[in-house]
Design an enzyme around this catalytic site. Structure first.
Site, mmCIF file in Angstrom:
data_model
loop_
_atom_site.group_PDB
_atom_site.id
_atom_site.type_symbol
_atom_site.label_atom_id
_atom_site.label_comp_id
_atom_site.label_asym_id
_atom_site.label_seq_id
_atom_site.Cartn_x
_atom_site.Cartn_y
_atom_site.Cartn_z
ATOM 1 N N HIS A 245 0.901 5.213 1.072
ATOM 2 C CA HIS A 245 0.252 6.257 1.872
ATOM 3 C C HIS A 245 0.363 7.578 1.113
ATOM 4 C CE1 HIS A 245 0.369 4.144 5.921
ATOM 5 N NE2 HIS A 245 1.309 3.455 5.290
ATOM 6 N N HIS B 193 0.838 -1.207 0.000
ATOM 7 C CA HIS B 193 0.000 0.000 0.000
ATOM 8 C C HIS B 193 0.868 1.251 0.000
ATOM 9 C CE1 HIS B 193 0.703 -1.202 4.188
ATOM 10 N NE2 HIS B 193 0.721 0.095 4.479
HETATM 11 P P1 AMP Z 1 1.853 0.456 7.380
HETATM 12 O O1 AMP Z 1 2.393 0.747 8.762
HETATM 13 O O2 AMP Z 1 2.608 1.160 6.291
HETATM 14 O O3 AMP Z 1 1.707 -1.026 7.138
HETATM 15 O O4 AMP Z 1 0.420 1.123 7.349
HETATM 16 C C1 AMP Z 1 -0.751 0.440 7.618
HETATM 17 C C2 AMP Z 1 -1.831 1.485 7.706
HETATM 18 O O5 AMP Z 1 -3.082 0.852 7.572
HETATM 19 C C3 AMP Z 1 -1.849 2.232 9.049
HETATM 20 O O6 AMP Z 1 -1.660 3.630 8.803
HETATM 21 C C4 AMP Z 1 -3.254 1.933 9.594
HETATM 22 O O7 AMP Z 1 -3.831 3.042 10.240
HETATM 23 C C5 AMP Z 1 -4.008 1.561 8.345
HETATM 24 N N1 AMP Z 1 -5.137 0.656 8.545
HETATM 25 C C6 AMP Z 1 -5.141 -0.511 9.224
HETATM 26 N N2 AMP Z 1 -6.354 -1.077 9.150
HETATM 27 C C7 AMP Z 1 -7.125 -0.255 8.393
HETATM 28 C C8 AMP Z 1 -8.477 -0.288 7.959
HETATM 29 N N3 AMP Z 1 -9.309 -1.297 8.270
HETATM 30 N N4 AMP Z 1 -8.934 0.722 7.188
HETATM 31 C C9 AMP Z 1 -8.117 1.750 6.869
HETATM 32 N N5 AMP Z 1 -6.832 1.841 7.238
HETATM 33 C C10 AMP Z 1 -6.338 0.854 8.004
#
Ligand code: AMP
Ligand code: ZN
Length: 137
Positions: free
Chosen positions: A100, A98
């Site tokens: 950001h 993903h």
């Molecule tokens: P990372 O640390 O780069 O793996 O980022 C994962 C991101 O996913 C974090 O910023 C979380 O806040 C976000 N996240 C986790 N679960 C969900 C969800 N169900 N819907 C939207 N964002 C999410």
């Protein structure tokens, strides 16, 4: 299916969708670093940059540009950080690739950056040569 983002793609758990096309989905991060913080993902499950199919990466970059333009224009952002974590050591928590997109406004303190190190051209030169030689190994 134990991947939370695959479950979002499948509609099994809700998300705040911002954009969708054939190959990608974008939705708001539930713990936003800033207003409009959006995650862009390939619909196909891939864990990270290292293992991703380049076609999924390309689609995700294209989707990211569409969303970045929406955030920039609609939220009048002054800038946008693109953050992409790979591996636990790099802060990756969700192992479905993903991107950001974090809108920024002048003077905000939304995210901290790294501390710039010293410039050492000898060390940089030999490391770059080492990395060029490692391509394809
Ligand atoms: P990372 O640390 O780069 O793996 O980022 C994962 C991101 O996913 C974090 O910023 C979380 O806040 C976000 N996240 C986790 N679960 C969900 C969800 N169900 N819907 C939207 N964002 C999410
Ligand atoms: Zn997944």
């Amino acid at each position: 299916m134990d991947c939370i983002f695959c479950r979002i793609v499948a509609g099994e758990i809700p998300s705040h969708k911002v954009y969708e096309d054939d190959m990608t989905l974008a939705f708001l991060d539930i713990h936003p670093a800033a207003r409009g913080h959006t995650l862009v993902i390939p619909k196909q499950h891939v864990a990270d940059l290292l293992s991703a199919d380049p076609l999924d990466l390309e689609a995700t970059v294209r989707g990211s540009q569409v969303v970045a333009r929406i955030l920039h224009k609609h939220l009048q952002a002054d800038g946008i950080n693109v953050v992409q974590n790979n591996g636990t050591a790099a802060g990756q928590d969700v192992f479905h690739y993903h991107v950001h997109l974090i809108p920024r406004w002048t003077g905000d303190q939304a995210i901290r950056s790294w501390r710039p190190g010293e410039t050492d051209h000898a060390a940089l030169g030999s490391l770059a040569a080492e990395l060029r030689a490692a391509e394809g190994t």
